[in-house]
Design a protein around this motif. Structure first.
Motif, PDB file in Angstrom:
ATOM      1  N   PHE A   1       1.203  -1.402   0.161  1.00  0.00           N
ATOM      2  CA  PHE A   1       0.200  -0.221  -0.115  1.00  0.00           C
ATOM      3  C   PHE A   1       1.032   1.331  -0.169  1.00  0.00           C
ATOM      4  CE2 PHE A   1      -2.810  -2.847   1.830  1.00  0.00           C
ATOM      5  CZ  PHE A   1      -4.290  -3.209   1.096  1.00  0.00           C
ATOM      6  N   ALA A   2       1.636   1.439   1.113  1.00  0.00           N
ATOM      7  CA  ALA A   2       2.436   2.448   0.780  1.00  0.00           C
ATOM      8  C   ALA A   2       3.470   2.816   0.698  1.00  0.00           C
ATOM      9  CB  ALA A   2       2.789   2.729   2.543  1.00  0.00           C
ATOM     10  N   LYS A   3       4.044   2.263  -0.009  1.00  0.00           N
ATOM     11  CA  LYS A   3       5.343   2.563  -0.958  1.00  0.00           C
ATOM     12  C   LYS A   3       4.230   3.663  -2.838  1.00  0.00           C
ATOM     13  CE  LYS A   3       9.376   0.104  -3.768  1.00  0.00           C
ATOM     14  NZ  LYS A   3      10.179  -0.660  -4.159  1.00  0.00           N
ATOM     15  N   TYR A   4       3.066   2.521  -3.090  1.00  0.00           N
ATOM     16  CA  TYR A   4       2.592   3.188  -4.397  1.00  0.00           C
ATOM     17  C   TYR A   4       1.296   3.937  -4.352  1.00  0.00           C
ATOM     18  CZ  TYR A   4       5.309  -0.657  -5.157  1.00  0.00           C
ATOM     19  OH  TYR A   4       6.497  -1.708  -5.475  1.00  0.00           O
ATOM     20  N   VAL A   5       0.410   4.125  -3.116  1.00  0.00           N
ATOM     21  CA  VAL A   5      -0.555   4.947  -2.552  1.00  0.00           C
ATOM     22  C   VAL A   5       0.281   5.984  -1.654  1.00  0.00           C
ATOM     23  CG1 VAL A   5      -2.694   5.470  -1.678  1.00  0.00           C
ATOM     24  CG2 VAL A   5      -1.982   2.819  -2.679  1.00  0.00           C
ATOM     25  N   ARG A   6       0.711   7.029  -1.886  1.00  0.00           N
ATOM     26  CA  ARG A   6       1.141   8.283  -1.582  1.00  0.00           C
ATOM     27  C   ARG A   6       0.603   9.600  -1.235  1.00  0.00           C
ATOM     28  NH1 ARG A   6       5.022   6.526   0.518  1.00  0.00           N
ATOM     29  NH2 ARG A   6       6.009   8.541   0.352  1.00  0.00           N
ATOM     30  N   PRO A   7       0.778  10.409  -0.453  1.00  0.00           N
ATOM     31  CA  PRO A   7       0.189  11.576  -0.140  1.00  0.00           C
ATOM     32  C   PRO A   7      -0.175  12.405  -1.278  1.00  0.00           C
ATOM     33  CG  PRO A   7       2.270  10.630   1.159  1.00  0.00           C
ATOM     34  CD  PRO A   7       1.769  10.190   0.622  1.00  0.00           C
ATOM     35  N   GLY A   8      -1.779  12.376  -1.329  1.00  0.00           N
ATOM     36  CA  GLY A   8      -1.917  13.011  -2.072  1.00  0.00           C
ATOM     37  C   GLY A   8      -2.870  12.478  -3.051  1.00  0.00           C
ATOM     38  N   ALA A   9      -2.670  10.333  -3.005  1.00  0.00           N
ATOM     39  CA  ALA A   9      -4.068   9.995  -3.442  1.00  0.00           C
ATOM     40  C   ALA A   9      -4.867  10.335  -3.143  1.00  0.00           C
ATOM     41  CB  ALA A   9      -2.741   8.632  -3.812  1.00  0.00           C
ATOM     42  N   VAL A  10      -5.816   9.950  -3.918  1.00  0.00           N
ATOM     43  CA  VAL A  10      -7.446   9.806  -3.652  1.00  0.00           C
ATOM     44  C   VAL A  10      -8.344   8.104  -4.145  1.00  0.00           C
ATOM     45  CG1 VAL A  10      -7.945  12.162  -3.824  1.00  0.00           C
ATOM     46  CG2 VAL A  10      -8.680  10.646  -5.299  1.00  0.00           C
ATOM     47  N   ARG A  11      -8.877   7.741  -3.324  1.00  0.00           N
ATOM     48  CA  ARG A  11      -9.612   6.182  -3.913  1.00  0.00           C
ATOM     49  C   ARG A  11     -10.887   6.191  -4.380  1.00  0.00           C
ATOM     50  NH1 ARG A  11     -12.937   2.527  -1.203  1.00  0.00           N
ATOM     51  NH2 ARG A  11     -13.647   4.093   0.281  1.00  0.00           N
ATOM     52  N   VAL A  12     -10.767   5.575  -5.117  1.00  0.00           N
ATOM     53  CA  VAL A  12     -11.428   5.480  -6.706  1.00  0.00           C
ATOM     54  C   VAL A  12     -12.079   4.305  -6.376  1.00  0.00           C
ATOM     55  CG1 VAL A  12     -10.389   7.197  -7.594  1.00  0.00           C
ATOM     56  CG2 VAL A  12     -10.024   4.728  -8.248  1.00  0.00           C
ATOM     57  N   ALA A  13     -13.742   4.555  -6.968  1.00  0.00           N
ATOM     58  CA  ALA A  13     -14.104   3.239  -7.072  1.00  0.00           C
ATOM     59  C   ALA A  13     -13.793   2.273  -7.918  1.00  0.00           C
ATOM     60  CB  ALA A  13     -15.952   3.353  -8.106  1.00  0.00           C
ATOM     61  N   ALA A  14     -14.277   0.723  -7.129  1.00  0.00           N
ATOM     62  CA  ALA A  14     -13.701  -0.183  -7.453  1.00  0.00           C
ATOM     63  C   ALA A  14     -14.283  -0.881  -7.465  1.00  0.00           C
ATOM     64  CB  ALA A  14     -12.058  -1.026  -6.842  1.00  0.00           C
ATOM     65  N   THR A  15     -14.288  -2.838  -7.371  1.00  0.00           N
ATOM     66  CA  THR A  15     -15.872  -3.559  -6.709  1.00  0.00           C
ATOM     67  C   THR A  15     -14.246  -4.374  -5.820  1.00  0.00           C
ATOM     68  OG1 THR A  15     -16.187  -3.971  -9.149  1.00  0.00           O
ATOM     69  CG2 THR A  15     -16.207  -6.254  -7.809  1.00  0.00           C
ATOM     70  N   GLU A  16     -15.253  -3.640  -4.731  1.00  0.00           N
ATOM     71  CA  GLU A  16     -14.470  -4.172  -3.180  1.00  0.00           C
ATOM     72  C   GLU A  16     -13.606  -5.942  -3.138  1.00  0.00           C
ATOM     73  OE1 GLU A  16     -14.663  -4.187   1.149  1.00  0.00           O
ATOM     74  OE2 GLU A  16     -16.018  -3.352   0.407  1.00  0.00           O
ATOM     75  N   LYS A  17     -15.302  -7.118  -3.720  1.00  0.00           N
ATOM     76  CA  LYS A  17     -15.046  -8.275  -3.010  1.00  0.00           C
ATOM     77  C   LYS A  17     -15.799  -8.693  -4.618  1.00  0.00           C
ATOM     78  CE  LYS A  17     -15.653 -10.421   0.402  1.00  0.00           C
ATOM     79  NZ  LYS A  17     -16.019 -11.051   1.845  1.00  0.00           N
ATOM     80  N   PRO A  18     -14.519  -9.359  -5.839  1.00  0.00           N
ATOM     81  CA  PRO A  18     -14.616  -9.251  -6.884  1.00  0.00           C
ATOM     82  C   PRO A  18     -15.531 -11.458  -6.971  1.00  0.00           C
ATOM     83  CG  PRO A  18     -12.315  -8.668  -7.178  1.00  0.00           C
ATOM     84  CD  PRO A  18     -13.312  -8.389  -5.376  1.00  0.00           C
ATOM     85  N   TYR A  19     -14.979 -12.074  -5.750  1.00  0.00           N
ATOM     86  CA  TYR A  19     -15.047 -13.206  -5.074  1.00  0.00           C
ATOM     87  C   TYR A  19     -14.355 -12.999  -3.465  1.00  0.00           C
ATOM     88  CZ  TYR A  19     -12.777 -14.082  -9.770  1.00  0.00           C
ATOM     89  OH  TYR A  19     -11.572 -13.867 -11.129  1.00  0.00           O
TER      90      TYR A  19
END
Length: 212
Positions: free
Chosen positions: A115-133
Motif C-alpha cells: 500500500f504505502a510504497k505506491y499509494v502516496r500522499p495526495g492520492a484519493v481512493r476511487v471506485a472499485a469492486t471491493e470483493k470480486p470473489y
C-alpha cells in the motif's frame, strides 16, 4: 481528537456536533483495539479526515510468519474501505513489527509497503469492486499525476482472475507482489486492451498494480 483506544464515537460525536468545537480541529483519530475499521459519515460530513493512529494485529507471533502476516493486509484494506486517510502501526521495530529487532523489513512490513510504497500522499481512493470473489479484496487509487494504483489481496487457496476495467485511463499496469516467498517483487506487465487488463493473482498474495 479524540484518539480513543476503541475509536469510540460516543466521545467524538458531541465534538463534531458542536458548532463551537468543530472549527478547531482537522482530524478525527482513534485506535483499533477491540474494534474493527468502520466508516464515519458524521466526521466526513464535517470535512474532517479520519486517521487510525495506533494498532498492531498480533504481538505473540513472529512478524515473518506468513499466515499471521496476512491479517495486516486485510486490516489495511478494511481501513481504506472505511475511508481512513492514515493508518499508523504501533511499534515499528519489534519481533511482531514492520521491522524485526535486527532492523530488517518483515513480511508484515512488506505487506504494508504494497500500500504505502505506491499509494502516496495526495492520492484519493476511487471506485472499485471491493470483493470480486469471496476471498479477494480490492481497492483502487488515483494520484495527483493521474496514475492509477490497484491493490488486490488474494486470501484464498486458488488463483484468481482480475479484470481491471479502466477505459482509456492507462495503457497498462506493472504488478508488484508480496507472498510467503516474494517481497514487493516485480511480477509482470499487463496491457490494457479495449479498456481492460486481464491479470491473475496467486493464492496467499498481496498484489499492487501500478499504471504505466
Amino acid at each position: 481528537m479524540a484518539e480513543s483506544a476503541t475509536f469510540n464515537k460516543t466521545l467524538t460525536d458531541p465534538i463534531l456536533n458542536s458548532a463551537t468545537a468543530v472549527p478547531g480541529f482537522d482530524v478525527v483519530a482513534g485506535h483499533l483495539y477491540g474494534t474493527t475499521p468502520s466508516d464515519y459519515p458524521l466526521a466526513r460530513s464535517k470535512g474532517k479526515e479520519v486517521w487510525m493512529t495506533e494498532h498492531y494485529t498480533d504481538s505473540t507471533s513472529d512478524a515473518n510468519d506468513w499466515t499471521k502476516a496476512m491479517p495486516v493486509a486485510l486490516e489495511l484494506h478494511n481501513s481504506m474501505v472505511a475511508n481512513y486517510s492514515a493508518y499508523v502501526w504501533w511499534y515499528i521495530r519489534r519481533p511482531y513489527g514492520l521491522l524485526t529487532e535486527d532492523g530488517n523489513v518483515s513480511k508484515r512490513g512488506y505487506i504494508m509497503a504494497q500500500f504505502a510504497k505506491y499509494v502516496r500522499p495526495g492520492a484519493v481512493r476511487v471506485a472499485a469492486t471491493e470483493k470480486p470473489y469471496a476471498d479477494v479484496f480490492v481497492t483502487a487509487y488515483k494520484n495527483t499525476a493521474g496514475k492509477l494504483v490497484v491493490v488486490a489481496i488474494n486470501n484464498g487457496t486458488s488463483q484468481r482472475q482480475l479484470q481491471l476495467q479502466v477505459g482509456s485511463a492507462a495503457p497498462g499496469f506493472t504488478k508488484y507482489r508480496t507472498t510467503a516467498t516474494d517481497n514487493t517483487g516485480y511480477a509482470g506487465q499487463y496491457t490494457v486492451t479495449g479498456g481492460v487488463a486481464t491479470a491473475w493473482i496467486d493464492p496467499g498474495s498481496v498484489n499492487t498494480f501500478v499504471s504505466q
